[in-house]
Design an enzyme around this catalytic site. Structure first.
Site, PDB file in Angstrom:
ATOM      1  N   HIS A  23       0.810  -1.233   0.000  1.00 24.06           N
ATOM      2  CA  HIS A  23       0.000   0.000   0.000  1.00 24.06           C
ATOM      3  C   HIS A  23       0.846   1.287   0.000  1.00 24.06           C
ATOM      4  CE1 HIS A  23       0.362   0.085   4.388  1.00 24.06           C
ATOM      5  NE2 HIS A  23      -0.500  -0.888   4.576  1.00 24.06           N
ATOM      6  N   GLU A  79      -6.045  -6.631   9.683  1.00 26.61           N
ATOM      7  CA  GLU A  79      -5.604  -6.223   8.338  1.00 26.61           C
ATOM      8  C   GLU A  79      -5.426  -7.477   7.476  1.00 26.61           C
ATOM      9  OE1 GLU A  79      -2.397  -3.338   8.261  1.00 26.61           O
ATOM     10  OE2 GLU A  79      -2.888  -2.811   6.191  1.00 26.61           O
ATOM     11  N   ASP A  81      -3.431  -8.725   5.371  1.00 27.88           N
ATOM     12  CA  ASP A  81      -2.186  -9.491   5.216  1.00 27.88           C
ATOM     13  C   ASP A  81      -2.056 -10.544   6.326  1.00 27.88           C
ATOM     14  OD1 ASP A  81      -1.861  -7.168   6.820  1.00 27.88           O
ATOM     15  OD2 ASP A  81       0.309  -7.280   6.684  1.00 27.88           O
ATOM     16  N   ASP A 162       2.424  -6.892  13.976  1.00 29.62           N
ATOM     17  CA  ASP A 162       3.190  -5.932  13.160  1.00 29.62           C
ATOM     18  C   ASP A 162       4.374  -5.317  13.919  1.00 29.62           C
ATOM     19  OD1 ASP A 162       1.900  -6.085  10.703  1.00 29.62           O
ATOM     20  OD2 ASP A 162       0.428  -4.554  11.205  1.00 29.62           O
ATOM     21  N   TYR A 190      10.388  -0.170   8.340  1.00 30.68           N
ATOM     22  CA  TYR A 190       9.029  -0.586   8.713  1.00 30.68           C
ATOM     23  C   TYR A 190       8.444   0.390   9.737  1.00 30.68           C
ATOM     24  CZ  TYR A 190       5.208  -3.761   9.713  1.00 30.68           C
ATOM     25  OH  TYR A 190       3.954  -4.306   9.851  1.00 30.68           O
TER      26      TYR A 190
END
Ligand code: FEO
Length: 401
Positions: A23, A79, A81, A162, A190
């Site tokens: 994204h 999310e 993913d 994450d 990240y």
């Protein structure tokens, strides 16, 4: 494919070697979607993977414990993913979904959850697997409202989703099996591009996790931290507290070379002033890399000439991206050339103010081509940026821990 973390926790995730855009984030080294099986008398799968890899995940589970052995699927984050394979996994295993109330809301927005067996958990709750257990800590806005992490106290493993992740496709599963600077660089990239905006919630989450004994941090992307846990925790501490290094960034877009000339003169001034400097032409450097450099830069100079009475489109895109990530504690200035109206550099300066950058001076401008007077002014501005960078390096600019 599967890899043991401990005698009761197994990685059954997938490697996405080819992804280059997440994204808008340039994932130059690909990524992984990590899912973990935790085995006691009962078995839990913690997180799933992107839907396009569902068959690989199911194969990995099948070869490890067999699909019918999975009793629970923990969803730390909605999310896609991490949740994209959830419907298929629940159907194939008949497992109960374990997640928090907010996540149920988000998941029911993505999928038809009718008939799913669901057990709602919140911070402090535990799931007893028989000989092994999982406890849950909600970490709102790290980086979605429903985000949480899962901890296995018997193995002292934090399944952090994450947080502490890296977009890094590799056959290695652990931090000591890759070059550490690569893992740290991807962890920084990240952090800058996914969670920089959420420094305060991350500080709160780190506080909440502070009491846990952690031997291993197993994130949902990239390698598992087992040999360098203190190093990644220290790095997060620095990033959360917005501690800059004595570094100046010169970020710009040019039309006919005049703004480019100004950028290089600013760089000369920074070098003369004794600070580190990086010059980044947005035509040659992806916004992902720019955001990563902004994370620990003390000061920034942002340049655009005037185009159609405003700033140029690529630099506008980068500023929009950075505004969303909301870097804290920066000082800077705008610069740029113009033909008949200095509205481009002025628009950049307005943008910096909106981003809450401390603007150190009025925009540096040069009509048509910068002459010696304007070039000297740029070098002087470079020295100003360097002086500020040296003065504020290492200071805490936001959330303290
Ligand atoms: Fe890796 Fe927020 O998903």
């Amino acid at each position: 494919m599967h890899v043991e973390l401990t005698d009761g926790i197994t990685w059954v995730g997938v490697i996405d070697w080819n992804i280059r855009d997440f994204h808008g984030y340039e994932t130059r080294r690909g990524s992984t979607y990590n899912a973990y099986l935790v085995r006691g008398e009962k078995t839990a799968l913690v997180d799933t993977v992107k839907h396009s890899f569902v068959n690989t995940l199911l194969e990995n589970i099948e070869e490890t414990v067999g699909l019918p052995a999975v009793d629970y699927v923990v969803a730390n984050h909605a999310e896609p993913d991490h949740s994209g394979s959830l419907p298929a996994v629940l159907e194939a295993t008949g497992a109960t979904l374990v997640t928090n109330e907010k996540a149920v809301g988000a998941l029911s927005g993505y999928y038809d959850t009718t008939g799913w067996p669901i057990e709602i958990v919140a911070t402090g709750d535990s799931l007893d697997l028989g000989g092994r257990s999982l406890s849950f800590v909600q970490t709102p806005m790290v980086h979605w409202p429903e985000s949480m992490v899962t901890y296995c106290p018997e193995d002292r493993v934090l399944l952090s989703n994450d947080a502490f992740g890296q977009h890094l496709a590799t056959s290695a599963r652990f931090d000591d099996e890759v070059e550490l600077p690569v893992a740290m660089d991807e962890a920084k990239t990240y952090y800058a591009n996914i969670v920089m905006l959420y420094g305060r919630p991350i500080a709160k989450a780190m506080e909440a996790l502070g009491g846990l004994e952690i031997d291993m941090i197993a994130p949902a992307h990239g390698v598992i931290w087992r040999s360098h846990v203190p190093k990644i925790l220290d790095a997060y501490s620095d990033w959360v507290q917005c501690r800059p290094v004595p570094k100046v960034l010169v970020i710009y877009e040019s039309m006919w070379g005049s703004t480019d000339c100004m950028a290089h003169e600013i760089v000369k001034g920074v070098i003369a002033g004794g600070a580190q400097v990086k010059l980044m032409d947005v035509g040659h450097t992806h916004r992902t890399e720019i955001a990563t450099e902004v994370l620990d830069a003390a000061t920034i100079a942002v340049g655009s000439p005037t185009l159609n009475m405003t700033l140029m489109p690529e630099i506008a895109g980068v500023l929009t991206y950075l505004k969303g990530l909301a870097p804290k504690g920066k000082a800077g200035l705008a610069f740029g050339s113009y033909g008949w109206a200095p509205s481009g550099p002025k628009a950049v300066s307005d943008y910096l103010e909106e981003m809450k950058v401390e603007v150190l001076r009025e925009p540096l401008t040069a009509q048509w081509r910068p002459g010696e007077e304007q070039r000297a002014e740029c070098r002087e501005a470079g020295r100003l940026l360097a002086a500020r960078a040296l003065e504020t390096a290492g200071e805490t600019a936001c959330a303290s821990l």
